[in-house]
Design a protein around this motif. Sequence first.
Motif, PDB file in Angstrom:
ATOM      1  N   ASP A 180      48.928  27.055  39.673  1.00  0.00           N
ATOM      2  CA  ASP A 180      50.265  26.733  40.177  1.00  0.00           C
ATOM      3  C   ASP A 180      50.424  27.050  41.665  1.00  0.00           C
ATOM      4  N   LEU A 181      49.342  27.449  42.317  1.00  0.00           N
ATOM      5  CA  LEU A 181      49.310  27.766  43.748  1.00  0.00           C
ATOM      6  C   LEU A 181      50.187  28.976  44.091  1.00  0.00           C
ATOM      7  N   SER A 182      50.476  29.821  43.097  1.00  0.00           N
ATOM      8  CA  SER A 182      51.279  31.014  43.363  1.00  0.00           C
ATOM      9  C   SER A 182      50.475  32.092  44.077  1.00  0.00           C
ATOM     10  N   ARG A 183      49.153  32.017  43.983  1.00  0.00           N
ATOM     11  CA  ARG A 183      48.270  32.939  44.679  1.00  0.00           C
ATOM     12  C   ARG A 183      47.132  32.147  45.303  1.00  0.00           C
ATOM     13  N   ILE A 184      46.870  32.420  46.569  1.00  0.00           N
ATOM     14  CA  ILE A 184      45.744  31.813  47.280  1.00  0.00           C
ATOM     15  C   ILE A 184      44.851  32.955  47.754  1.00  0.00           C
ATOM     16  N   ALA A 222      33.625  43.463  54.018  1.00  0.00           N
ATOM     17  CA  ALA A 222      34.075  42.293  53.272  1.00  0.00           C
ATOM     18  C   ALA A 222      35.491  42.532  52.748  1.00  0.00           C
ATOM     19  N   SER A 223      36.201  41.431  52.498  1.00  0.00           N
ATOM     20  CA  SER A 223      37.579  41.576  52.017  1.00  0.00           C
ATOM     21  C   SER A 223      38.038  40.312  51.314  1.00  0.00           C
ATOM     22  N   ILE A 224      39.054  40.483  50.471  1.00  0.00           N
ATOM     23  CA  ILE A 224      39.788  39.354  49.902  1.00  0.00           C
ATOM     24  C   ILE A 224      41.223  39.472  50.395  1.00  0.00           C
ATOM     25  N   THR A 225      41.746  38.394  50.961  1.00  0.00           N
ATOM     26  CA  THR A 225      43.140  38.353  51.400  1.00  0.00           C
ATOM     27  C   THR A 225      43.900  37.425  50.460  1.00  0.00           C
ATOM     28  N   VAL A 226      45.062  37.886  50.004  1.00  0.00           N
ATOM     29  CA  VAL A 226      45.871  37.130  49.044  1.00  0.00           C
ATOM     30  C   VAL A 226      47.116  36.615  49.759  1.00  0.00           C
ATOM     31  N   ASP A 250      42.566  32.686  31.938  1.00  0.00           N
ATOM     32  CA  ASP A 250      44.008  32.970  31.953  1.00  0.00           C
ATOM     33  C   ASP A 250      44.513  33.374  33.337  1.00  0.00           C
ATOM     34  N   GLU A 251      43.614  33.351  34.336  1.00  0.00           N
ATOM     35  CA  GLU A 251      43.932  33.643  35.744  1.00  0.00           C
ATOM     36  C   GLU A 251      44.418  35.078  35.960  1.00  0.00           C
ATOM     37  N   LYS A 252      44.166  35.955  35.010  1.00  0.00           N
ATOM     38  CA  LYS A 252      44.559  37.359  35.177  1.00  0.00           C
ATOM     39  C   LYS A 252      43.533  38.128  35.995  1.00  0.00           C
ATOM     40  N   TRP A 253      42.262  37.731  35.925  1.00  0.00           N
ATOM     41  CA  TRP A 253      41.197  38.461  36.598  1.00  0.00           C
ATOM     42  C   TRP A 253      40.517  37.574  37.631  1.00  0.00           C
ATOM     43  N   LEU A 254      40.293  38.156  38.791  1.00  0.00           N
ATOM     44  CA  LEU A 254      39.548  37.499  39.860  1.00  0.00           C
ATOM     45  C   LEU A 254      38.201  38.199  39.981  1.00  0.00           C
ATOM     46  N   TYR A 255      37.123  37.412  39.973  1.00  0.00           N
ATOM     47  CA  TYR A 255      35.782  37.984  40.054  1.00  0.00           C
ATOM     48  C   TYR A 255      35.146  37.631  41.396  1.00  0.00           C
ATOM     49  N   LEU A 256      34.592  38.640  42.047  1.00  0.00           N
ATOM     50  CA  LEU A 256      33.853  38.453  43.288  1.00  0.00           C
ATOM     51  C   LEU A 256      32.394  38.801  43.023  1.00  0.00           C
ATOM     52  N   VAL A 257      31.509  37.844  43.299  1.00  0.00           N
ATOM     53  CA  VAL A 257      30.076  38.060  43.107  1.00  0.00           C
ATOM     54  C   VAL A 257      29.477  38.514  44.431  1.00  0.00           C
ATOM     55  N   GLU A 258      28.930  39.710  44.434  1.00  0.00           N
ATOM     56  CA  GLU A 258      28.204  40.238  45.596  1.00  0.00           C
ATOM     57  C   GLU A 258      26.724  40.084  45.300  1.00  0.00           C
ATOM     58  N   SER A 259      26.053  39.244  46.069  1.00  0.00           N
ATOM     59  CA  SER A 259      24.674  38.893  45.713  1.00  0.00           C
ATOM     60  C   SER A 259      23.661  39.956  46.101  1.00  0.00           C
ATOM     61  N   GLY A 260      24.073  40.957  46.867  1.00  0.00           N
ATOM     62  CA  GLY A 260      23.134  42.002  47.251  1.00  0.00           C
ATOM     63  C   GLY A 260      22.288  41.595  48.445  1.00  0.00           C
ATOM     64  N   THR A 261      21.318  42.431  48.792  1.00  0.00           N
ATOM     65  CA  THR A 261      20.482  42.206  49.966  1.00  0.00           C
ATOM     66  C   THR A 261      19.020  42.350  49.598  1.00  0.00           C
ATOM     67  N   HIS A 299      32.602  42.363  41.272  1.00  0.00           N
ATOM     68  CA  HIS A 299      33.825  43.122  41.456  1.00  0.00           C
ATOM     69  C   HIS A 299      34.943  42.397  40.719  1.00  0.00           C
ATOM     70  N   VAL A 300      35.775  43.142  39.983  1.00  0.00           N
ATOM     71  CA  VAL A 300      36.854  42.559  39.180  1.00  0.00           C
ATOM     72  C   VAL A 300      38.188  43.003  39.744  1.00  0.00           C
ATOM     73  N   VAL A 301      39.074  42.027  40.028  1.00  0.00           N
ATOM     74  CA  VAL A 301      40.389  42.301  40.622  1.00  0.00           C
ATOM     75  C   VAL A 301      41.473  41.829  39.661  1.00  0.00           C
ATOM     76  N   ASP A 302      42.458  42.675  39.399  1.00  0.00           N
ATOM     77  CA  ASP A 302      43.615  42.297  38.600  1.00  0.00           C
ATOM     78  C   ASP A 302      44.568  41.507  39.496  1.00  0.00           C
ATOM     79  N   THR A 303      44.813  40.244  39.191  1.00  0.00           N
ATOM     80  CA  THR A 303      45.621  39.396  40.075  1.00  0.00           C
ATOM     81  C   THR A 303      47.108  39.718  40.021  1.00  0.00           C
ATOM     82  N   ASP A 304      47.529  40.525  39.049  1.00  0.00           N
ATOM     83  CA  ASP A 304      48.949  40.875  38.938  1.00  0.00           C
ATOM     84  C   ASP A 304      49.317  42.091  39.773  1.00  0.00           C
ATOM     85  N   THR A 305      48.326  42.839  40.270  1.00  0.00           N
ATOM     86  CA  THR A 305      48.647  44.079  40.985  1.00  0.00           C
ATOM     87  C   THR A 305      48.184  44.013  42.426  1.00  0.00           C
TER      88      THR A 305
END
Length: 195
Positions: free
Chosen positions: A102-106, A123-127, A164-175, A189-195
């Motif tokens: 629904d484009l409520s979170r980018i 590294a970072s995720i910006t919402v 269900d769009e509750k969890w955002l997953y970030l894959v860190e491929s390592g070095t 890395h697992v991010v709760d999209t509600d918090t």
Amino acid sequence: KAVKQISTLAILDTSSMKVTKTIPLGWRVHKMAFSKERRYLVCLTTAKSESKNSAEEPETVIVVDTRTNEVLARRSKRKTGVNFEVSAGTEDVTADLLFTGDLSRIFIYDSGIEGGKKHSVGASITVFTLESEAPLAEIPFDFHGHFFIYRDDDHRSFLTLSPDEKWLYLVESGTMSFDPKRRRNGRVHVVDTDT
């Protein structure tokens, strides 16, 4: 001298195959994706600085309304204060784009940059939301530097959402490295999209 790479979105009338409108987007569009039912086109430009003395342009999300062909929103990350130019020339961070149905979170991901003690950016995720120009949240991570991209057409995604769009997953491929001290295992890395 750096080559200008300002991206422009061209809108074509498919019946006449003529360009009816152009929309300037910014420095090098890295990703483009449609929302559900193709109601919106979401574009991500990459961060850059053309030289050691030039101003930084942060990653920017541009949302285009496909019914009106107008820009609905532009959302830019905060500037890091670090010049992204490295050794051979202009360089940008590895970036990724994802959004809820629904484009409520980018979500914008960037891998940061490894530039020694003074110039490293993690590294970072910006919402973002459509309602506010300021970021809703900035989530830092304890790693930085480019991921391995094997080909120019390698556009692997580092972000994904649960069904269900509750969890955002970030894959860190390592070095990968012959030096054990520089070698790093990959993680998810697992991010709760509600918090």
